[in-house]
Design a protein around this motif. Structure first.
Motif, PDB file in Angstrom:
ATOM      1  N   THR A 114       2.806   4.426  -6.105  1.00 20.67           N
ATOM      2  CA  THR A 114       4.261   4.586  -6.217  1.00 20.67           C
ATOM      3  C   THR A 114       4.614   6.011  -6.607  1.00 20.67           C
ATOM      4  OG1 THR A 114       4.379   2.291  -7.016  1.00 20.67           O
ATOM      5  CG2 THR A 114       6.355   3.640  -7.228  1.00 20.67           C
ATOM      6  N   ALA A 115       3.946   6.520  -7.637  1.00 22.39           N
ATOM      7  CA  ALA A 115       4.223   7.877  -8.105  1.00 22.39           C
ATOM      8  C   ALA A 115       3.928   8.896  -7.013  1.00 22.39           C
ATOM      9  CB  ALA A 115       3.400   8.178  -9.354  1.00 22.39           C
ATOM     10  N   ARG A 116       2.847   8.689  -6.298  1.00 23.34           N
ATOM     11  CA  ARG A 116       2.488   9.615  -5.215  1.00 23.34           C
ATOM     12  C   ARG A 116       3.522   9.568  -4.100  1.00 23.34           C
ATOM     13  NH1 ARG A 116      -2.374   8.438  -1.076  1.00 23.34           N
ATOM     14  NH2 ARG A 116      -2.024  10.198   0.357  1.00 23.34           N
ATOM     15  N   ALA A 117       3.899   8.361  -3.689  1.00 23.10           N
ATOM     16  CA  ALA A 117       4.873   8.207  -2.608  1.00 23.10           C
ATOM     17  C   ALA A 117       6.230   8.768  -3.019  1.00 23.10           C
ATOM     18  CB  ALA A 117       5.002   6.739  -2.228  1.00 23.10           C
ATOM     19  N   ALA A 118       6.653   8.459  -4.229  1.00 20.34           N
ATOM     20  CA  ALA A 118       7.955   8.937  -4.695  1.00 20.34           C
ATOM     21  C   ALA A 118       7.990  10.462  -4.722  1.00 20.34           C
ATOM     22  CB  ALA A 118       8.251   8.368  -6.076  1.00 20.34           C
ATOM     23  N   GLY A 119       6.911  11.069  -5.211  1.00 23.46           N
ATOM     24  CA  GLY A 119       6.844  12.526  -5.230  1.00 23.46           C
ATOM     25  C   GLY A 119       6.934  13.119  -3.843  1.00 23.46           C
ATOM     26  N   GLU A 120       6.290  12.473  -2.873  1.00 24.20           N
ATOM     27  CA  GLU A 120       6.357  12.938  -1.485  1.00 24.20           C
ATOM     28  C   GLU A 120       7.771  12.822  -0.921  1.00 24.20           C
ATOM     29  OE1 GLU A 120       4.095  14.294   0.648  1.00 24.20           O
ATOM     30  OE2 GLU A 120       2.723  14.498  -1.058  1.00 24.20           O
ATOM     31  N   ARG A 156      14.076   4.125  -9.258  1.00 23.46           N
ATOM     32  CA  ARG A 156      13.777   2.967 -10.107  1.00 23.46           C
ATOM     33  C   ARG A 156      13.039   1.928  -9.276  1.00 23.46           C
ATOM     34  NH1 ARG A 156      18.067   1.330 -14.003  1.00 23.46           N
ATOM     35  NH2 ARG A 156      16.740   2.495 -15.428  1.00 23.46           N
ATOM     36  N   PRO A 157      11.819   1.585  -9.646  1.00 19.63           N
ATOM     37  CA  PRO A 157      11.059   0.587  -8.890  1.00 19.63           C
ATOM     38  C   PRO A 157      11.603  -0.822  -9.122  1.00 19.63           C
ATOM     39  CG  PRO A 157       9.817   1.311 -10.805  1.00 19.63           C
ATOM     40  CD  PRO A 157      11.042   2.165 -10.764  1.00 19.63           C
ATOM     41  N   PRO A 158      11.697  -1.630  -8.080  1.00 21.11           N
ATOM     42  CA  PRO A 158      12.141  -3.015  -8.253  1.00 21.11           C
ATOM     43  C   PRO A 158      11.276  -3.757  -9.272  1.00 21.11           C
ATOM     44  CG  PRO A 158      12.130  -2.433  -5.937  1.00 21.11           C
ATOM     45  CD  PRO A 158      11.485  -1.297  -6.661  1.00 21.11           C
ATOM     46  N   PHE A 159      11.906  -4.505 -10.142  1.00 20.35           N
ATOM     47  CA  PHE A 159      11.244  -5.279 -11.206  1.00 20.35           C
ATOM     48  C   PHE A 159      10.535  -4.383 -12.223  1.00 20.35           C
ATOM     49  CE2 PHE A 159      10.732  -7.461  -7.071  1.00 20.35           C
ATOM     50  CZ  PHE A 159      11.690  -8.462  -7.225  1.00 20.35           C
ATOM     51  N   GLY A 160      10.637  -3.066 -12.056  1.00 19.44           N
ATOM     52  CA  GLY A 160       9.909  -2.144 -12.918  1.00 19.44           C
ATOM     53  C   GLY A 160       8.446  -2.008 -12.532  1.00 19.44           C
ATOM     54  N   ASN A 161       8.038  -2.595 -11.423  1.00 21.46           N
ATOM     55  CA  ASN A 161       6.625  -2.598 -11.023  1.00 21.46           C
ATOM     56  C   ASN A 161       6.293  -1.332 -10.235  1.00 21.46           C
ATOM     57  OD1 ASN A 161       6.505  -5.100 -12.182  1.00 21.46           O
ATOM     58  ND2 ASN A 161       6.483  -6.246 -10.250  1.00 21.46           N
ATOM     59  N   HIS A 162       5.308  -0.595 -10.722  1.00 23.80           N
ATOM     60  CA  HIS A 162       4.881   0.624 -10.035  1.00 23.80           C
ATOM     61  C   HIS A 162       3.423   0.888 -10.358  1.00 23.80           C
ATOM     62  CE1 HIS A 162       4.952   3.069 -13.783  1.00 23.80           C
ATOM     63  NE2 HIS A 162       5.897   2.212 -14.128  1.00 23.80           N
ATOM     64  N   ASN A 163       2.796   1.729  -9.541  1.00 27.73           N
ATOM     65  CA  ASN A 163       1.391   2.095  -9.752  1.00 27.73           C
ATOM     66  C   ASN A 163       1.190   3.541  -9.299  1.00 27.73           C
ATOM     67  OD1 ASN A 163       1.376   1.888  -6.952  1.00 27.73           O
ATOM     68  ND2 ASN A 163       0.425  -0.148  -6.962  1.00 27.73           N
ATOM     69  N   GLY A 216       0.821  -1.202   0.000  1.00 29.26           N
ATOM     70  CA  GLY A 216       0.000   0.000   0.000  1.00 29.26           C
ATOM     71  C   GLY A 216       0.858   1.257   0.000  1.00 29.26           C
ATOM     72  N   TYR A 217       0.191   2.392  -0.020  1.00 27.69           N
ATOM     73  CA  TYR A 217       0.890   3.673  -0.120  1.00 27.69           C
ATOM     74  C   TYR A 217       1.910   3.874   0.999  1.00 27.69           C
ATOM     75  CZ  TYR A 217       1.691   8.669   0.377  1.00 27.69           C
ATOM     76  OH  TYR A 217       2.284   9.892   0.539  1.00 27.69           O
ATOM     77  N   GLU A 218       1.496   3.652   2.243  1.00 32.21           N
ATOM     78  CA  GLU A 218       2.386   3.927   3.371  1.00 32.21           C
ATOM     79  C   GLU A 218       3.632   3.048   3.345  1.00 32.21           C
ATOM     80  OE1 GLU A 218       2.333   6.383   5.342  1.00 32.21           O
ATOM     81  OE2 GLU A 218       0.383   7.177   4.740  1.00 32.21           O
ATOM     82  N   ARG A 219       3.484   1.777   3.005  1.00 35.18           N
ATOM     83  CA  ARG A 219       4.639   0.891   2.927  1.00 35.18           C
ATOM     84  C   ARG A 219       5.565   1.302   1.780  1.00 35.18           C
ATOM     85  NH1 ARG A 219       4.215  -4.411   4.389  1.00 35.18           N
ATOM     86  NH2 ARG A 219       6.387  -4.564   3.623  1.00 35.18           N
TER      87      ARG A 219
END
Length: 284
Positions: A203-209, A193-200, A166-169
Motif C-alpha cells: 500500500t505504501a509503495r503504491a500510494a507513493g507511486e 486513507r485506506p479502507p477499513f484502515g487496512n494497509h501493508n 497485490g501491488y498492481e491492484r
C-alpha cells in the motif's frame, strides 16, 4: 400663522441637525445611491466569513516521523495544543445542510472521497446508513465542498480490503482515484486513507507511486448522534487527535453536535494540511 410656520421650520431644522449629529440619516441621505456609501461600511454579498481554522504556531508541531523508505502513516499530529482535526470518508450521504455548515462557519475538514460512494454506484455500504441524500449531488457536491475550503483526498475507487490485493491492484485503486479527483476537482490528492484502515508495505509503495505523501489513520471515530468513540482508555480528546466521520444520515445535525462538543471541551479545530506541513510532510 406666519409666525407658526417660522417656528415649525426652526423645529424641523433642529430635529434634522440632531439626527445628523447622532449618526442618523436625513431623507436625502437615505435615498442616496449605494455607491455613495463608504466601502469600509458597505457589505459585499460575496465576502467570505472569517476562517476559523486553527493554524500552527511557530515551533508548535514536532517533526512527524518518516520511515527510511516509503511514506509516513499518521494517526495524530504531534502537538501539545488543544487542537483536533476532522476527516470525513466515502461520500454516500450528500446532505446540503452539512455543506452549508462547513461553508458558512468555515469549519476546517478534510474529505477522503471514494468513487463508488460519490457517484452512488451500486448499493451504499453500511457506513452510509441508507440516507435520504445518497448520491444527490455527485461530484458537484464535492466541488462545492472544495469551494468551501475542504481538500478532497483519496479513499480508493471501490473501498476494497487492500490486504487482499497485490501491488498492481492496489496501485490501480489508488492511482485511478487520484486521476479521477484531479479530473473532477482540479487538484491531485496528496493524502490517502485506506479502507477499513487496512494497509501493508505494498500500500505504501503504491500510494507513493501515485503521488501520495502520507497515509492517514485516526485516533477516534464519530458515531451517529455526534458521539465520539475513543481508542484510548481515558475516553478523552487529546491534543492532535484525528477524528474519523462518514457521510451518513443526519449529517448536519450530528456534525453540529460534534463541533459544539469539541469547543465546549476547550479544543480548536485545526487545518490538517497546514499542521502536516509544519511537521515536515510536504502536502499540497
Amino acid at each position: 400663522m406666519k409666525g407658526n410656520r417660522r417656528l415649525t421650520g426652526v423645529i424641523i431644522g433642529l430635529t434634522l441637525a440632531a439626527g445628523c449629529a447622532e449618526g442618523g440619516t436625513t431623507q436625502a441621505e437615505s435615498t442616496a445611491p449605494a455607491k455613495a456609501r463608504s466601502p469600509l461600511t458597505a457589505t459585499s454579498p460575496s465576502a467570505s466569513p472569517t476562517p476559523r481554522a486553527a493554524l500552527p504556531r511557530p515551533g508548535e508541531v514536532a517533526r512527524i516521523p518518516r520511515p527510511a523508505e516509503g511514506i509516513p502513516v499518521i494517526s495524530s499530529i504531534p502537538t501539545k495544543r488543544k487542537v483536533v482535526f476532522l476527516t470525513i470518508d466515502d461520500g454516500w450521504e450528500q446532505d446540503p445542510g452539512f455543506l452549508k455548515q462547513v461553508r458558512d462557519q468555515r469549519i476546517p475538514i478534510t474529505v477522503f472521497a471514494m468513487r463508488d460512494a460519490v457517484e452512488a454506484t451500486g448499493s451504499p455500504d453500511a457506513a452510509s446508513g441508507g440516507g435520504r441524500y445518497v448520491g444527490a449531488g455527485k461530484w458537484d457536491y464535492f466541488r462545492d465542498l472544495r469551494d468551501a475550503g475542504a481538500p478532497i483526498e483519496n479513499h480508493t475507487f471501490s473501498h476494497p480490503n487492500l490486504w487482499t490485493l497485490g501491488y498492481e491492484r492496489q496501485k490501480a485503486e489508488i492511482c485511478g482515484m487520484s486521476t479521477l479527483i484531479r479530473k473532477e476537482i482540479g487538484r491531485r490528492p496528496t493524502l490517502f486513507r485506506p479502507p477499513f484502515g487496512n494497509h501493508n508495505a505494498a500500500t505504501a509503495r503504491a500510494a507513493g507511486e501515485c503521488g501520495i505523501k502520507a497515509i492517514m489513520m485516526w485516533t477516534a471515530t464519530v458515531q451517529p448522534g455526534g458521539k465520539i468513540a475513543y481508542q484510548v482508555p481515558d475516553k478523552k480528546l487529546r491534543p492532535g487527535d484525528i477524528l474519523l466521520l462518514h457521510f451518513r444520515p443526519n449529517m448536519a445535525r450530528d456534525f453540529r453536535v460534534l463541533v459544539n462538543k469539541i469547543r465546549r471541551r476547550g479544543f480548536e479545530i485545526g487545518d490538517l494540511r497546514a499542521y502536516m506541513r509544519a511537521g515536515g510532510v510536504p502536502v499540497s
